[in-house]
Design an enzyme around this catalytic site. Sequence first.
Site, PDB file in Angstrom:
ATOM      1  N   ASN A 315      -5.547   0.024   7.955  1.00 58.43           N
ATOM      2  CA  ASN A 315      -5.628  -1.396   8.340  1.00 58.43           C
ATOM      3  C   ASN A 315      -5.125  -1.593   9.772  1.00 58.43           C
ATOM      4  O   ASN A 315      -4.280  -2.459  10.048  1.00 58.43           O
ATOM      5  CB  ASN A 315      -4.830  -2.256   7.359  1.00 58.43           C
ATOM      6  CG  ASN A 315      -5.346  -3.682   7.279  1.00 58.43           C
ATOM      7  OD1 ASN A 315      -6.309  -4.037   7.952  1.00 58.43           O
ATOM      8  ND2 ASN A 315      -4.706  -4.504   6.465  1.00 58.43           N
ATOM      9  N   HIS A 351      -0.338 -11.811   2.574  1.00 57.84           N
ATOM     10  CA  HIS A 351      -1.108 -11.163   1.508  1.00 57.84           C
ATOM     11  C   HIS A 351      -1.154 -12.009   0.241  1.00 57.84           C
ATOM     12  O   HIS A 351      -2.114 -11.917  -0.527  1.00 57.84           O
ATOM     13  CB  HIS A 351      -0.502  -9.787   1.174  1.00 57.84           C
ATOM     14  CG  HIS A 351      -0.982  -8.687   2.062  1.00 57.84           C
ATOM     15  ND1 HIS A 351      -0.345  -8.331   3.227  1.00 57.84           N
ATOM     16  CD2 HIS A 351      -2.058  -7.863   1.957  1.00 57.84           C
ATOM     17  CE1 HIS A 351      -0.997  -7.335   3.806  1.00 57.84           C
ATOM     18  NE2 HIS A 351      -2.040  -7.035   3.054  1.00 57.84           N
TER      19      HIS A 351
END
Length: 464
Positions: A315, A351
């Site tokens: 990521n 998240h």
Amino acid sequence: MAAPLLEKLSESLGSPEPAVRLILSILIGYLCALVYRRFLFYKSPTVIHLFHTFSGLALAAFNFGSQLCHSAICVLVQFLMLRLMGRTVTSVLSSFIFQMLYLLAGYYYTATEEYDIKWTMPHCVLTLKLIGLSLDYYDGGKDASQLSSEQKHSALSSVPSLLEVCGFSYFYGGFLVGPQFTLRNYQRLVGRELTDCPGKPPNSFIPALKRFGLGFVCVVIYTIFSPYYQDSYFLTDEYENQPFWYRCVFILLWAKFGLYKYVSCWVIAEGSCILAGLGYSGVVDGKHQWDGCANMKVWLFETTPLFGGTIASFNINTNAWAARHVFKRLRFLGNKTLSHVTTLFFLAIWHGLHSGYILCFSLEFFIITVERQAQALVRDSPLLTKLANSSLYPLIYVVQQFIHWLFMGYSLVPFCLFAYDKWLKVYSSVYFCGHLFFLVAFLIMPYLRKALVPKKERSQKKQE
């Protein structure tokens, strides 16, 4: 007509229909890139922005139906903030608060006990894009001497148009799963600057095909092995009754194969960005580079024995965004550790609202801290340095890699199981071995330094 076909396809593949829609949408990005190259490359910016906007909206509608309104609302509000508030701290703070609160409200009202593909998935990507847009616009009003090289590359000299913001937000190569990129890079794409052939479409077929091929291999690996390593197995009596070593190895393999879900999506999506030209990053050592949108360093991901190496390979663009817009902008705190903790806390909240995210990023911070101390110990100790460079290193590497992947999986348990009662059950079943391992390592590290590092080296380190 399309719905029954998708149902049959998902049944034959053994995958949920939302997952099938997502992977089809990522593949459609390649078709969009080909249309752009063939028919729109020389068109005006307005035409290109319209194409990117409507193709992205079509993908959003295909996946989430009327819920695409959430992204449209946030894009419009962000544009109005830029226009009405200008290059002010108020604009930046308003953008951050609005976009994050909208995302967190989405998490709250759509939360379940499972990982679902819903409108909040692309929206978390969009949230960072729009917050980054406000910061880049703010930086554009500063004197060049006040900006870092990164900020100079991304700062906006003028306020973008609504159509430009929409094209940037809905660009097919990055709307659904990323990668993150700046509006300035998007402007360079539309301005035909991101190409190895000035003024012409880039020679990016082969680089794009390579990423697609690699992504396809990752999809195959995930499809073959993931059915044997389901999240739900952790909560069964069968898992509980397995030997301790089996439970630990299951965690290791579960994480290893489960992460291919993310790897495959990011690598395939990167290929469509490369095909369009957005992945072009200039020339290094006489070779054209296509890693401008790379979200994965797959070789590093597969071979590194270090937790820091996995984080650096995974990521990438989101981590770079957090470093640029959160960590480095907290320099005024005067404490790197505090800046690091704050950045990880932001990423955890970004998240989702589950307790598992907080625990996962807390473990990441603790593990990385211990690993850095261990690396310093090996570097400063003549005995350990000699051992690391000896013929025993292949054996050391295997042991280190096992520890690395075991506790990487251990850290991901709360990230994937979300709820307190679930991850606590799994950690209890393995006796909190990860917590204990790194706590003991942290506590004995000073004594190991005293025993293995010569006094002269220790005194030099203290003086530094």
